[in-house]
Design a protein around this motif. Structure first.
Motif, PDB file in Angstrom:
ATOM      1  N   PRO A 263       0.815  -1.216   0.000  1.00  0.00           N
ATOM      2  CA  PRO A 263       0.000   0.000   0.000  1.00  0.00           C
ATOM      3  C   PRO A 263       0.847   1.263   0.000  1.00  0.00           C
ATOM      4  CG  PRO A 263       0.016  -1.003   2.167  1.00  0.00           C
ATOM      5  CD  PRO A 263       0.728  -1.956   1.268  1.00  0.00           C
ATOM      6  N   ALA A 264       0.228   2.363  -0.364  1.00  0.00           N
ATOM      7  CA  ALA A 264       0.911   3.655  -0.346  1.00  0.00           C
ATOM      8  C   ALA A 264       1.359   3.979   1.068  1.00  0.00           C
ATOM      9  CB  ALA A 264      -0.024   4.745  -0.869  1.00  0.00           C
ATOM     10  N   ARG A 265       2.544   4.532   1.182  1.00  0.00           N
ATOM     11  CA  ARG A 265       3.091   4.865   2.495  1.00  0.00           C
ATOM     12  C   ARG A 265       3.817   6.207   2.455  1.00  0.00           C
ATOM     13  NH1 ARG A 265       0.176   1.945   4.669  1.00  0.00           N
ATOM     14  NH2 ARG A 265       0.593  -0.013   5.773  1.00  0.00           N
ATOM     15  N   LEU A 266       3.680   6.970   3.538  1.00  0.00           N
ATOM     16  CA  LEU A 266       4.540   8.115   3.805  1.00  0.00           C
ATOM     17  C   LEU A 266       5.621   7.623   4.759  1.00  0.00           C
ATOM     18  CD1 LEU A 266       2.015   9.617   2.670  1.00  0.00           C
ATOM     19  CD2 LEU A 266       2.534  11.462   4.291  1.00  0.00           C
ATOM     20  N   VAL A 267       6.824   7.456   4.238  1.00  0.00           N
ATOM     21  CA  VAL A 267       7.941   6.961   5.048  1.00  0.00           C
ATOM     22  C   VAL A 267       8.631   8.162   5.695  1.00  0.00           C
ATOM     23  CG1 VAL A 267      10.120   5.703   4.979  1.00  0.00           C
ATOM     24  CG2 VAL A 267       8.191   4.926   3.597  1.00  0.00           C
ATOM     25  N   ALA A 268       9.053   7.994   6.928  1.00  0.00           N
ATOM     26  CA  ALA A 268       9.539   9.105   7.739  1.00  0.00           C
ATOM     27  C   ALA A 268      10.814   9.733   7.198  1.00  0.00           C
ATOM     28  CB  ALA A 268       9.798   8.615   9.163  1.00  0.00           C
ATOM     29  N   PRO A 269      11.059  11.006   7.517  1.00  0.00           N
ATOM     30  CA  PRO A 269      12.389  11.576   7.288  1.00  0.00           C
ATOM     31  C   PRO A 269      13.440  10.745   8.019  1.00  0.00           C
ATOM     32  CG  PRO A 269      10.806  13.280   7.956  1.00  0.00           C
ATOM     33  CD  PRO A 269      10.131  11.961   8.152  1.00  0.00           C
ATOM     34  N   PHE A 270      14.608  10.610   7.427  1.00  0.00           N
ATOM     35  CA  PHE A 270      15.728   9.859   8.007  1.00  0.00           C
ATOM     36  C   PHE A 270      15.387   8.391   8.239  1.00  0.00           C
ATOM     37  CE2 PHE A 270      16.598  14.253   9.310  1.00  0.00           C
ATOM     38  CZ  PHE A 270      17.909  14.389   8.931  1.00  0.00           C
ATOM     39  N   ASN A 272      15.197   4.475   8.365  1.00  0.00           N
ATOM     40  CA  ASN A 272      16.178   3.401   8.161  1.00  0.00           C
ATOM     41  C   ASN A 272      15.990   2.697   6.829  1.00  0.00           C
ATOM     42  OD1 ASN A 272      16.154   4.090  10.872  1.00  0.00           O
ATOM     43  ND2 ASN A 272      16.456   2.014  11.603  1.00  0.00           N
ATOM     44  N   LEU A 273      14.767   2.666   6.325  1.00  0.00           N
ATOM     45  CA  LEU A 273      14.489   1.947   5.084  1.00  0.00           C
ATOM     46  C   LEU A 273      15.406   2.392   3.959  1.00  0.00           C
ATOM     47  CD1 LEU A 273      12.527  -0.045   3.578  1.00  0.00           C
ATOM     48  CD2 LEU A 273      11.206   1.997   2.964  1.00  0.00           C
ATOM     49  N   LEU A 274      15.722   3.683   3.901  1.00  0.00           N
ATOM     50  CA  LEU A 274      16.519   4.225   2.799  1.00  0.00           C
ATOM     51  C   LEU A 274      18.015   4.279   3.105  1.00  0.00           C
ATOM     52  CD1 LEU A 274      14.346   7.241   1.572  1.00  0.00           C
ATOM     53  CD2 LEU A 274      14.193   4.838   0.949  1.00  0.00           C
ATOM     54  N   LEU A 275      18.408   3.985   4.343  1.00  0.00           N
ATOM     55  CA  LEU A 275      19.782   4.271   4.760  1.00  0.00           C
ATOM     56  C   LEU A 275      20.555   3.046   5.225  1.00  0.00           C
ATOM     57  CD1 LEU A 275      18.921   7.475   6.834  1.00  0.00           C
ATOM     58  CD2 LEU A 275      19.863   7.394   4.519  1.00  0.00           C
ATOM     59  N   SER A 276      19.984   1.862   5.071  1.00  0.00           N
ATOM     60  CA  SER A 276      20.547   0.701   5.743  1.00  0.00           C
ATOM     61  C   SER A 276      21.018  -0.408   4.820  1.00  0.00           C
ATOM     62  CB  SER A 276      19.506   0.151   6.733  1.00  0.00           C
ATOM     63  OG  SER A 276      19.131   1.149   7.655  1.00  0.00           O
ATOM     64  N   HIS A 277      21.221  -0.094   3.544  1.00  0.00           N
ATOM     65  CA  HIS A 277      21.725  -1.082   2.591  1.00  0.00           C
ATOM     66  C   HIS A 277      22.753  -0.426   1.681  1.00  0.00           C
ATOM     67  CE1 HIS A 277      17.688  -2.648   3.650  1.00  0.00           C
ATOM     68  NE2 HIS A 277      18.284  -3.827   3.586  1.00  0.00           N
ATOM     69  N   VAL A 292      16.199  13.016  -2.255  1.00  0.00           N
ATOM     70  CA  VAL A 292      15.696  12.895  -0.892  1.00  0.00           C
ATOM     71  C   VAL A 292      16.716  13.391   0.117  1.00  0.00           C
ATOM     72  CG1 VAL A 292      14.852  11.271   0.831  1.00  0.00           C
ATOM     73  CG2 VAL A 292      14.231  10.957  -1.539  1.00  0.00           C
ATOM     74  N   ILE A 293      18.004  13.165  -0.148  1.00  0.00           N
ATOM     75  CA  ILE A 293      19.054  13.610   0.764  1.00  0.00           C
ATOM     76  C   ILE A 293      19.605  14.930   0.253  1.00  0.00           C
ATOM     77  CG2 ILE A 293      21.260  13.061   1.827  1.00  0.00           C
ATOM     78  CD1 ILE A 293      20.627  10.133   1.531  1.00  0.00           C
ATOM     79  N   THR A 294      19.449  15.985   1.041  1.00  0.00           N
ATOM     80  CA  THR A 294      19.870  17.313   0.616  1.00  0.00           C
ATOM     81  C   THR A 294      21.379  17.477   0.780  1.00  0.00           C
ATOM     82  OG1 THR A 294      19.596  18.304   2.810  1.00  0.00           O
ATOM     83  CG2 THR A 294      17.650  18.210   1.398  1.00  0.00           C
ATOM     84  N   ASN A 295      21.907  18.564   0.249  1.00  0.00           N
ATOM     85  CA  ASN A 295      23.355  18.804   0.309  1.00  0.00           C
ATOM     86  C   ASN A 295      23.870  18.915   1.741  1.00  0.00           C
ATOM     87  OD1 ASN A 295      23.612  18.790  -2.465  1.00  0.00           O
ATOM     88  ND2 ASN A 295      23.305  21.003  -2.670  1.00  0.00           N
ATOM     89  N   GLY A 297      22.718  17.147   4.237  1.00  0.00           N
ATOM     90  CA  GLY A 297      22.514  15.897   4.937  1.00  0.00           C
ATOM     91  C   GLY A 297      21.130  15.649   5.489  1.00  0.00           C
ATOM     92  N   ILE A 298      20.181  16.525   5.199  1.00  0.00           N
ATOM     93  CA  ILE A 298      18.799  16.295   5.618  1.00  0.00           C
ATOM     94  C   ILE A 298      18.183  15.220   4.731  1.00  0.00           C
ATOM     95  CG2 ILE A 298      16.522  17.329   5.912  1.00  0.00           C
ATOM     96  CD1 ILE A 298      18.653  18.326   7.873  1.00  0.00           C
ATOM     97  N   VAL A 299      17.502  14.242   5.347  1.00  0.00           N
ATOM     98  CA  VAL A 299      16.826  13.186   4.600  1.00  0.00           C
ATOM     99  C   VAL A 299      15.332  13.434   4.689  1.00  0.00           C
ATOM    100  CG1 VAL A 299      16.533  10.703   4.276  1.00  0.00           C
ATOM    101  CG2 VAL A 299      18.678  11.589   5.221  1.00  0.00           C
ATOM    102  N   ARG A 300      14.732  13.817   3.578  1.00  0.00           N
ATOM    103  CA  ARG A 300      13.304  14.137   3.565  1.00  0.00           C
ATOM    104  C   ARG A 300      12.461  12.871   3.703  1.00  0.00           C
ATOM    105  NH1 ARG A 300      11.989  17.172  -1.762  1.00  0.00           N
ATOM    106  NH2 ARG A 300      10.061  17.676  -0.652  1.00  0.00           N
ATOM    107  N   GLY A 301      11.207  13.046   4.083  1.00  0.00           N
ATOM    108  CA  GLY A 301      10.283  11.933   4.047  1.00  0.00           C
ATOM    109  C   GLY A 301      10.083  11.470   2.612  1.00  0.00           C
TER     110      GLY A 301
END
Length: 360
Positions: A263-270, A272-277, A292-295, A297-301
């Protein structure tokens, strides 16, 4: 056996409880995920909301106040929200990476060269155990003692080498507070203790698998883990991804197959799903990760449709609460994403007007 990218996507989302929300105490979910990356004070709240049925935002605040969870620098030398049970073991496991961060830090490494670090850490411990201190106040205290030294570098050394936690009100929901630290041992009333690397590999696979050795090293910033995986090989099963990379997994872990509904999801800023592989294409392309990752170091949702990244989201809260959905890929029907956004606003800001805005 080869796992397609789509099958790998579904397996990972299942481990992360992003295929369907579960009825589980927040403390148990934090333990299952081996912590949530949490530089932004509210990021972990959104991360739990996306995974748990009936998550109450104040519940996490109470876990912080009661010292059942803490905010501590651990994996990837970044702030994580972890259980009190895990805090000191994870910090011990990642300590080498934090020391490497200090040695390689282009801003501070010169400032700690030739310093008696044992003395600095002893004084630093004494100061922040007397009362939680912000980095500014710690620098000021070091300036009084060593006026000729680089006080910012000394304070950063304490951050890297002395296990310390950010104390409330930092991290509480709808409450602002300075980033003040005391030692983890003082706050939790327990001492630093090693964690069994093999047990941690099993927990990592339960939350992030199937995964390669490099994936876990990316998640933790801890190197030389191949031997640990090899010691567990008789207890694990293996696959290959579409590029031929060997993936390890737990025999009984969920692998629902590529036809499982996501299903559609709003995944949180920062999150782990995007940062752990090491290879994040199971969820997001390397091109999109730069969106998604700004210059700084901010990781957007991020926005997931059919399990994969399609865009990013941000929330602004004032007299009204507004979520903006930035779509970077075509979505035929945005109604499910919009419904998730409204659901989030209903839970975060029940007393003020809401709006969801789409940008394509």
């Amino acid at each position: 056996m080869v796992l397609t990218r789509r099958a790998l996507n579904r397996a990972t989302l299942a481990r992360q409880h992003l295929l369907s929300r579960v009825d589980m105490p927040a403390l148990d979910m934090i333990g299952h995920l081996v912590g949530l990356q949490s530089q932004a004070p509210h990021a972990a709240y959104y991360g739990l909301w996306s995974r748990l049925e009936n998550f109450a935002f104040d519940d996490l605040s109470q876990l912080l106040v009661s010292r059942q969870v803490v905010r501590i620098a651990a994996m990837r030398s970044t702030i994580h929200l972890v259980t009190a049970e895990d805090a000191l073991g994870l910090r011990a496991f990642t300590q080498e990476a934090l020391e490497r961060d200090l040695r390689n830090n282009s801003i501070h490494k010169a400032g700690v060269a030739g310093v008696d670090m044992d003395e600095v850490l002893a004084i630093g411990r004494e100061l922040i155990e007397a009362e939680p201190l912000t980095a500014v106040r710690l620098r000021e205290a070091f300036a009084e003692r060593w006026p000729e030294r680089d006080h910012a570098a000394l304070a950063y050394a304490v951050r890297c080498l002395l296990p310390s936690v950010q104390v409330p009100p930092r991290g509480l929901w709808n409450t602002s507070g300075p980033i003040a630290h005391t030692t983890a041992e003082k706050w939790l009333g327990r001492t630093l203790s090693p964690i069994d690397p093999a047990a941690l590999v099993v927990r990592y696979l339960a939350a992030f698998g199937p995964a390669s050795v490099k994936d876990m090293q990316k998640w933790s910033s801890v190197t030389r883990l191949k031997a640990v995986f090899e010691s567990l090989r008789p207890e694990l099963i293996t696959f290959r991804d579409e590029n031929g990379v060997e993936l390890f997994d737990l025999p009984d872990a969920p692998r629902p197959g590529e036809d499982a509904e996501a299903p559609a999801r709003l995944v949180a800023p920062f999150d782990n799903l995007l940062l752990s592989h090491a290879d994040r294409t199971r969820v997001i392309s390397e091109t999109d990760i730069k969106r998604v990752i700004t210059n700084n170091g901010i990781v957007r949702g991020s926005l997931l449709v059919d399990g994969f990244f399609v865009g990013a989201w941000d929330i602004e809260r004032g007299k009204e609460a507004v979520i903006t959905l930035d779509l970077y890929h075509p979505v035929a029907d945005t109604s499910a994403l919009e419904a998730e956004a409204h659901r989030l606003l209903n839970d975060t800001d029940p007393g003020i007007p809401h709006d969801v805005r789409l940008r394509a």
